[in-house]
Design a protein around this motif. Structure first.
Motif, PDB file in Angstrom:
ATOM      1  N   PHE A 119       0.844  -1.200   0.000  1.00  0.00           N
ATOM      2  CA  PHE A 119       0.000   0.000   0.000  1.00  0.00           C
ATOM      3  C   PHE A 119       0.876   1.246   0.000  1.00  0.00           C
ATOM      4  O   PHE A 119       2.099   1.170   0.175  1.00  0.00           O
ATOM      5  N   LYS A 120       0.249   2.390  -0.207  1.00  0.00           N
ATOM      6  CA  LYS A 120       0.948   3.668  -0.178  1.00  0.00           C
ATOM      7  C   LYS A 120       0.654   4.344   1.156  1.00  0.00           C
ATOM      8  O   LYS A 120      -0.401   4.961   1.337  1.00  0.00           O
ATOM      9  N   GLY A 121       1.562   4.180   2.093  1.00  0.00           N
ATOM     10  CA  GLY A 121       1.354   4.722   3.425  1.00  0.00           C
ATOM     11  C   GLY A 121       1.665   6.209   3.506  1.00  0.00           C
ATOM     12  O   GLY A 121       2.442   6.747   2.713  1.00  0.00           O
ATOM     13  N   TYR A 122       1.025   6.864   4.463  1.00  0.00           N
ATOM     14  CA  TYR A 122       1.369   8.241   4.787  1.00  0.00           C
ATOM     15  C   TYR A 122       2.438   8.219   5.874  1.00  0.00           C
ATOM     16  O   TYR A 122       2.309   7.503   6.872  1.00  0.00           O
TER      17      TYR A 122
ATOM     18  N   ARG B 188       2.108  11.091   1.386  1.00  0.00           N
ATOM     19  CA  ARG B 188       1.838   9.722   0.944  1.00  0.00           C
ATOM     20  C   ARG B 188       2.961   9.236   0.039  1.00  0.00           C
ATOM     21  O   ARG B 188       3.446   9.970  -0.837  1.00  0.00           O
TER      22      ARG B 188
ATOM     23  N   LEU C 245      -1.082  -4.283   4.313  1.00  0.00           N
ATOM     24  CA  LEU C 245      -2.531  -4.287   4.491  1.00  0.00           C
ATOM     25  C   LEU C 245      -3.024  -5.727   4.498  1.00  0.00           C
ATOM     26  O   LEU C 245      -2.619  -6.528   3.652  1.00  0.00           O
TER      27      LEU C 245
ATOM     28  N   ALA D  95      -9.180   6.154   8.735  1.00  0.00           N
ATOM     29  CA  ALA D  95      -7.753   5.823   8.637  1.00  0.00           C
ATOM     30  C   ALA D  95      -7.344   4.846   9.730  1.00  0.00           C
ATOM     31  O   ALA D  95      -7.890   4.857  10.837  1.00  0.00           O
ATOM     32  N   ASP D  96      -6.378   3.982   9.379  1.00  0.00           N
ATOM     33  CA  ASP D  96      -5.700   3.162  10.383  1.00  0.00           C
ATOM     34  C   ASP D  96      -4.564   4.010  10.933  1.00  0.00           C
ATOM     35  O   ASP D  96      -3.571   4.267  10.250  1.00  0.00           O
TER      36      ASP D  96
ATOM     37  N   MET E 140      -4.286  -2.081   8.412  1.00  0.00           N
ATOM     38  CA  MET E 140      -2.824  -2.095   8.466  1.00  0.00           C
ATOM     39  C   MET E 140      -2.345  -2.962   9.628  1.00  0.00           C
ATOM     40  O   MET E 140      -2.806  -2.811  10.759  1.00  0.00           O
TER      41      MET E 140
ATOM     42  N   ASN F  17      -2.381   4.615   7.464  1.00  0.00           N
ATOM     43  CA  ASN F  17      -3.073   4.143   6.261  1.00  0.00           C
ATOM     44  C   ASN F  17      -4.435   4.817   6.162  1.00  0.00           C
ATOM     45  O   ASN F  17      -5.355   4.507   6.917  1.00  0.00           O
TER      46      ASN F  17
ATOM     47  N   LYS G 278      -7.792   5.139   4.318  1.00  0.00           N
ATOM     48  CA  LYS G 278      -8.536   4.176   3.499  1.00  0.00           C
ATOM     49  C   LYS G 278      -9.099   4.872   2.258  1.00  0.00           C
ATOM     50  O   LYS G 278     -10.264   5.251   2.208  1.00  0.00           O
TER      51      LYS G 278
END
Length: 438
Positions: free
Chosen positions: A7-10, A84, A112, A146-147, A245, A434, A436
């Motif tokens: 995934f593309k995490g922040y 991100r 994820l 968000a996670d 996540m 993460n 969503k």
């Protein structure tokens, strides 16, 4: 199967934040107001604002710690404080810390995980959850979408392929490295090479996962997914709310520490002689005199109950310069006479033995008053101080639960009692977030 994906995490933008250690938070949700204030003062962008913000006297339905968390998150993304990642990644996350004067270094894969109901998956819960915590986490999730933190899952691999991969990756330069405010040295690698991502995801497809920290958050995500699914006529199972996540911890890692959770009990009428007399029905009892106090006394208790055998030993202390070592003599009593409907693995957990044969049977603390009179804690030192100060009548020092016990209990479709295990290190909050979104 356990279905994970990149995934593309922040992550906090290092061009905006000089010291990442000032913006990540310790992984504890029920922290004191004093600790919250200290984290607030560390940085105006500390992640404490996102997952456990302050309650204010003038809070309303429109303005409260949940809505403020959402506002902070959106504002920080707009300001590029949180940025991100451009590429899909599975992350390797390393934490190095001191536990009782011993240094541990643990690595996890952060990815994820596709959400599935517990009765139709290889994802297995370990402990019972508290409804109060469930509502609290749900309100944060619905407000932020968000996670904000990682759920920790334990996995067991025979060939150690993933463990070897971690060792190889650790030789490369990390994307992020910092020291957090709780003195944990942390490093993070973003794995974007597709063959490596495929290698990792394939290895998890037939591997059971055991939720060792964050079951409340997992159930919260299930509830949120079900709500979103019910309100989305075009639901097809690929939407971001179908995933959460997780930090995937290898049971073979020398850096993964399972700590014991001890108990201190306040009785209505406690008499040591009655306790000693009653305990002998199920335990061999040995009075051990110790020429020490404080830390050395507790260390002696821990050493005296440590065992590599399949036996249950508990240390009981009610004051003075001695303690009682209790060794269970009838391993099948609980299964045969108290909990015949439960598995042998469950009946053999140290905390179950303590609860049923001592706290309930000898100290007469029933389930309806358990939380009021029994306090669970990882801190044996605070237990000792509380008993010596007369705040509690007796304390019990426990051995940590074994990985094999976790596997056996969850395989039987059962959950351990609340506050049975404490797995360290726990992922800090804010290292990766993460949101969503597609």
């Amino acid at each position: 199967m356990a279905n994970i994906k990149a995934f593309k995490g922040y992550r906090y933008n290092s061009e905006k934040i000089n010291n990442i250690g000032t913006v990540v938070s310790p992984p504890y949700y029920n922290i004191s107001d004093k600790e919250k204030a200290e984290l607030y003062d560390l940085s105006e962008y500390n992640s404490i604002r996102l997952f456990s913000g302050k309650e204010l006297e003038d809070d309303t339905e429109q303005n409260n710690r949940f809505t403020r968390a959402a506002n902070y998150l959106h504002d920080w993304i707009e300001k590029d404080i949180l940025k991100r990642d451009e590429k899909l990644a599975i992350y390797m996350y390393e934490q190095t810390m001191q536990v009782y004067d011993v240094q541990y270094s643990n690595r996890t894969f952060v990815a994820l995980l596709e959400l599935e109901e517990f009765n139709e998956t290889r994802i297995m819960p370990c402990e019972e959850v508290r409804e109060v915590s469930l509502q609290d986490r749900y309100d944060f999730l619905t407000a932020t979408n968000a996670d904000l933190s990682m759920i920790t899952c334990l996995y067991v691999e025979r060939e150690k392929d993933l463990l070897n991969l971690m060792n190889e990756l650790s030789e490369e330069k990390p994307d992020v490295e910092f020291e957090s405010s709780d003195n944990v040295h942390q490093r993070l690698w973003a794995i974007t090479y597709q063959p490596t991502i495929d290698f990792i995801t394939e290895h998890f497809k037939n591997m059971p996962l055991y939720i060792t920290d964050g079951q409340t958050r997992y159930e919260t995500c299930l509830k949120y997914r079900n709500y979103m699914k019910a309100n989305n006529p075009d639901h097809d199972g690929t939407e971001p709310y179908n995933y959460t996540m997780v930090a995937l911890a290898n049971s073979n890692s020398d850096g993964l520490v399972v700590l014991p959770v001890h108990r201190e009990v306040k009785c209505k009428r406690f008499r040591e002689d009655y306790f000693v007399a009653g305990i002998q029905d199920h335990f061999k009892i040995e009075k051990i005199i110790v020429d020490a106090d404080g830390y050395d006394l507790v260390e002696t208790m821990k050493k005296q109950i440590a065992t590599t055998k399949q036996e249950i030993r508990i240390a009981a202390y009610c004051g003075g310069n001695y303690f009682y070592r209790l060794t269970l003599t009838d391993k099948d009593y609980i299964k045969n006479n108290i909990l015949p409907e439960m598995s042998k693995a469950y009946c053999g957990i140290d905390i179950v033995v303590l609860n049923k044969l001592i706290i309930d049977d000898i100290l007469h603390v029933g389930e309806d008053e358990y939380e009021e009179r029994v306090h669970a804690t990882r801190s044996h030192s605070s237990c000792l101080r509380n008993v010596q100060a007369g705040e509690y009548d007796i304390m019990f020092i426990m051995n940590p639960i074994k990985t094999e016990q976790i596997k056996n209990v969850t395989a039987a479709g059962e959950k351990m009692p609340k506050n049975t295990l404490s797995v360290f290190p726990k992922p800090s909050v804010g290292v990766i977030i993460n949101v969503k979104e597609d």
